[in-house]
Design an enzyme around this catalytic site. Sequence first.
Site, short mmCIF file in Angstrom:
data_model
loop_
_atom_site.label_atom_id
_atom_site.label_comp_id
_atom_site.label_asym_id
_atom_site.label_seq_id
_atom_site.Cartn_x
_atom_site.Cartn_y
_atom_site.Cartn_z
N SER A 135 0.83 -1.21 0.00
CA SER A 135 0.00 0.00 0.00
C SER A 135 0.86 1.26 0.00
O SER A 135 0.60 2.22 -0.73
CB SER A 135 -0.88 0.03 1.24
N ARG A 141 1.55 4.31 -2.99
CA ARG A 141 1.31 5.73 -2.67
C ARG A 141 2.59 6.54 -2.80
O ARG A 141 2.55 7.72 -3.19
CB ARG A 141 0.73 5.84 -1.27
N ARG A 200 -2.45 -14.41 -2.02
CA ARG A 200 -2.59 -14.72 -0.59
C ARG A 200 -3.06 -16.15 -0.36
O ARG A 200 -2.61 -16.81 0.59
CB ARG A 200 -3.56 -13.74 0.07
N ASP A 215 -6.91 -8.13 4.48
CA ASP A 215 -6.12 -9.04 3.63
C ASP A 215 -5.60 -10.25 4.38
O ASP A 215 -4.97 -11.13 3.77
CB ASP A 215 -4.93 -8.27 3.02
C1 S3P Z 1 -5.55 -1.34 0.06
C2 S3P Z 1 -6.79 -1.38 0.64
C3 S3P Z 1 -7.53 -2.62 0.85
C4 S3P Z 1 -6.65 -3.85 0.74
C5 S3P Z 1 -5.72 -3.78 -0.43
C6 S3P Z 1 -4.84 -2.57 -0.34
C7 S3P Z 1 -4.90 -0.03 -0.12
O1 S3P Z 1 -8.54 -2.72 -0.13
O2 S3P Z 1 -7.44 -5.01 0.64
O3 S3P Z 1 -4.91 -4.94 -0.50
O4 S3P Z 1 -3.69 0.00 -0.39
O5 S3P Z 1 -5.59 0.99 -0.02
P1 S3P Z 1 -9.99 -2.04 0.05
O6 S3P Z 1 -9.79 -0.59 0.09
O7 S3P Z 1 -10.75 -2.47 -1.15
O8 S3P Z 1 -10.54 -2.59 1.31
#
Ligand code: S3P
Length: 455
Positions: free
Chosen positions: A33, A37, A409, A335
């Site tokens: 994540s 970003r 996963r 996750d």
């Molecule tokens: C993420 C948000 C989550 C997560 C994904 C990464 C992110 O998804 O499941 O692996 O980086 O913002 P959702 O926003 O759909 O819950």
Amino acid sequence: MAHSASLLSPASPTAAQASGPLIGTIRVPGDKSISHRALMLGALAIGRTEITGLLEGEDVLATAAALNALGANAAPAEKGRRDGRWTVDGIGIGGLAEPENLLDLGNSGTSARLLLGMLASHPITAFVTGDASLRRRPMGRVVEPLSRIGARFVTREGARLPLAVSGATIPVPISYRLPVPSAQVKSAVLLAGLNTPGATTVVEPQPTRDHTERMLCHFGASVAIEPEGGGGRRVTVEGFPELAAAPIIVPGDPSSAAFPLVAALIVAGSDVTIEGVGINPLRTGLLDCLREMGADISLLNEREEGGEPVADVRARAGALAGADIPAERAPRMIDEYPILAVAAACARGRTVMRGLAELRVKESDLSGIAAGLDSCGVSVAVDGDNLIVEGDGGPPTGGAFIETRLDHRMGMAFLVLGLASRLPVRIDDATPIATSFPGFIGMMNGLGGAIAEEG
Ligand code: S3P
């Protein structure tokens, strides 16, 4: 993409019960994540952003390629070297250029949804697609709020990819209440708000991972975060902030650390330390669950790096007991359910994981987890949005061939199960693991695991 090619000759590894404990100190790849970003905000900043610890998995590389197609310059710090050091030369908010070709985001829902947010307030047209798994996943959850900002979309049936987006010429700031707890949707709206005049607000009834907010602050934007009744949050960005390039240290991904962590808990005698793991409280729901199940987990050397809390996480094997996992915890560990289900299969008693509706629209489908556990001889049931796993405290039978459905996963979770189960577990395709955890099998074997690569 590597995935579709892999369908022809999948790498199909088998995990056998480890002959001894898992022992060692490791580092897992950078947080997915945060890596997405870092590249995106780097692209919207002025100047050169230097990143260390970037996850060089396929999902993040898809984001980098898309940003380059939009005019930024994201590249490894040293050409041809993959050591997690990257630079991004930003083009500034408002600076995205129309891409000449399709943006293919592979398996990555985060890339797709966050980039659509960026595109929504730039007056350009782009065509976005992904692999077979991503093309099944719903984009309506971002199309809806981004349309209110003024972007126009043409999508396949059910708001699926491929889609075309034409960003708004004069974007309109919105205040949007999330209908589902999703950091991706929140982030898409906030990113759109950067090139929109005035204040763009997202209200989240249940807090979700806040990496976008933290990193915006790190780049110098002003983000207001206020509490919202019932434990929620109201997040507001002001349009046209000056984002100044800033160095980013990406912590180890807690969602990746989860696999060796649970392996250490369920393989007798193990003692594993994972250094430099992100412990943002909006990501640590799994640690809470495992501790409630009796796991021996300690956080050492807690510190802050690049605006995110980090620690070394030590896990030692021991008996686990079933637990009741409340639905409210899901956004803090969404996750991690596949690997929590594996821990539950090795625990004594019943574990009920409640409120997993969101898992149905992810790579990790609830039914796939249940089917995999069932084929390993684990007592499992899906009751509405709840997953119920019953263990007897001993190693599960195993001896199954698992369909992972392009889900990294699922692949890692069932290889971990195979390290503890009585009979070996084989997965159909290990290639998707490279989306988030390149080197996973080698790392597990380095700790003493017995995963044989074949195919
Ligand atoms: C993420 C948000 C989550 C997560 C994904 C990464 C992110 O998804 O499941 O692996 O980086 O913002 P959702 O926003 O759909 O819950």
